[in-house]
Scaffold this motif. Structure first.
Motif: not given
Length: 356
Positions: A265-280
């Motif tokens: 989900v984090g990768t998907a959110l980053r891809t569409i530019g919604m939020t920096d849902f990073s591993p940290e």
């Protein structure tokens, strides 16, 4: 003659607020506001210098203005404008290296204040209940802004050894919130539905934007009687909130998913530019983090005006109502917590008085 203060990161909201505030200090004669982009807000009577701290030209700025106090706020988890993660890391790490190199060569610099983050402690399953400034993390952050902050602090410690005549203050801020936050966590909490890790309900701490500006002003001044504003300090509001409490107060439902799915989900959110849902950030939303603020009170002499709960309430009001009334979200979260997998981290969700 009063002090001459250089503030980096002046184009960001926090930097702009501090530039306007420090001008009101009667002990300050001039304020030099510096950034690589032109700010979209007013800077009062400060002199704005368009410069990139990643470039060696920063040394010339310090020399030309005979700067004696440097407040380094250009350490951030988010890019300003169209820049990506690479730009952020270069500004955080390389920019700090260049700035410290310039400060080391400048005979006029007497005080250095650096904005850091409690991200330096990381988030791991066997973390202590409360981190103090001297606690070693169980596992060092492997990437993202947390790793940047660790590297920045390492360079600052090296600078302090080479220039023992300079008073150095490092402020490790908890998650900064308020009416105008600018952080990946704020972006996450603004999502209409919050993806969470199944079986975990992490403890979180927040610090209000107003308190951030207040403590920066204290750190930039000469120490008050009985206090010492040099050293490393955790900065956070009193108390903690569970992520489930945050979702209820926002009126935003949660979607608990297994950890591998959260990463997807984090990768998907980053891809569409919604939020920096990073591993940290995923680790923070899994294991949480609480820090002690004893040194902030007893040594630095700072007492926040806002608790963690009050800070979050300000943020929630600024974001407007969520998809559902808070009471409905509360009942739904309560039912999920009663599932067999819902209490996997119950031992980590207890309230902690030692964070004061």
């Amino acid at each position: 003659m009063g002090k001459i203060v250089l503030v980096t990161g002046a184009a960001r909201q926090l930097g702009g607020r501090f530039v306007r505030r420090i001008q009101r200090d009667p002990g300050v004669d001039r304020v030099i506001a510096l950034d690589a982009v032109t700010p979209g807000h007013q800077l009062g009577d400060a002199e704005f210098v368009l410069a990139d701290i990643r470039q060696s030209a920063i040394a010339r700025v310090l020399a030309e203005h005979s700067v004696d106090t440097v407040v380094h706020l250009d350490v951030s988890a988010k890019a300003l404008g169209a820049g990506g993660r690479t730009t952020v890391k270069e500004t955080n790490v390389i920019g700090t290296m260049q700035l410290l190199g310039a400060c080391q060569k400048s005979p006029s610099v007497q005080r250095l204040v650096v904005k850091s983050s409690t991200n330096v402690y990381g988030s791991a399953p066997r973390d202590p209940a409360v981190f103090t400034e001297t606690t070693s993390p169980k596992s060092l952050p492997s990437g993202g802004f947390a790793k940047d902050a660790v590297e920045v602090e390492g360079y600052v410690r090296g600078f302090a050894r080479r220039r023992p005549d300079v008073a150095v203050c490092v402020l490790r801020f908890a998650n900064i919130l308020g009416p105008e936050p600018d952080s990946p966590l704020a972006d996450y909490l603004t999502l209409p539905v919050l993806p969470t890790v199944l079986g975990y309900d992490p403890r979180l701490q927040f610090v209000h934007e107003d308190d951030v500006v207040d403590v920066l002003e204290i750190a930039a001044r000469e120490p008050r009687r009985g206090t010492l504003n040099s050293g490393t300090f955790n900065i956070a509001g009193d108390g903690v909130l569970l992520l489930s409490q945050c979702s209820r107060r926002l009126g935003r439902p949660t979607v608990p998913v297994l950890l591998p799915a959260v990463t997807w989900v984090g990768t998907a959110l980053r891809t569409i530019g919604m939020t920096d849902f990073s591993p940290e950030q995923i680790r923070l939303l899994t294991h949480g983090r609480v820090v002690s603020t004893v040194q902030m009170r007893e040594t630095l002499g700072f007492r926040p005006r806002f608790t963690t709960a009050e800070t979050f309430a300000e943020f929630a009001r600024s974001r407007g109502p969520g998809l559902l009334p808070p009471e409905r979200v509360g009942r739904a979260v309560g039912r999920l917590a009663g599932l067999p997998l819902g209490g996997g981290q119950a031992d980590r969700t207890h309230s902690t008085h030692g964070a004061r």
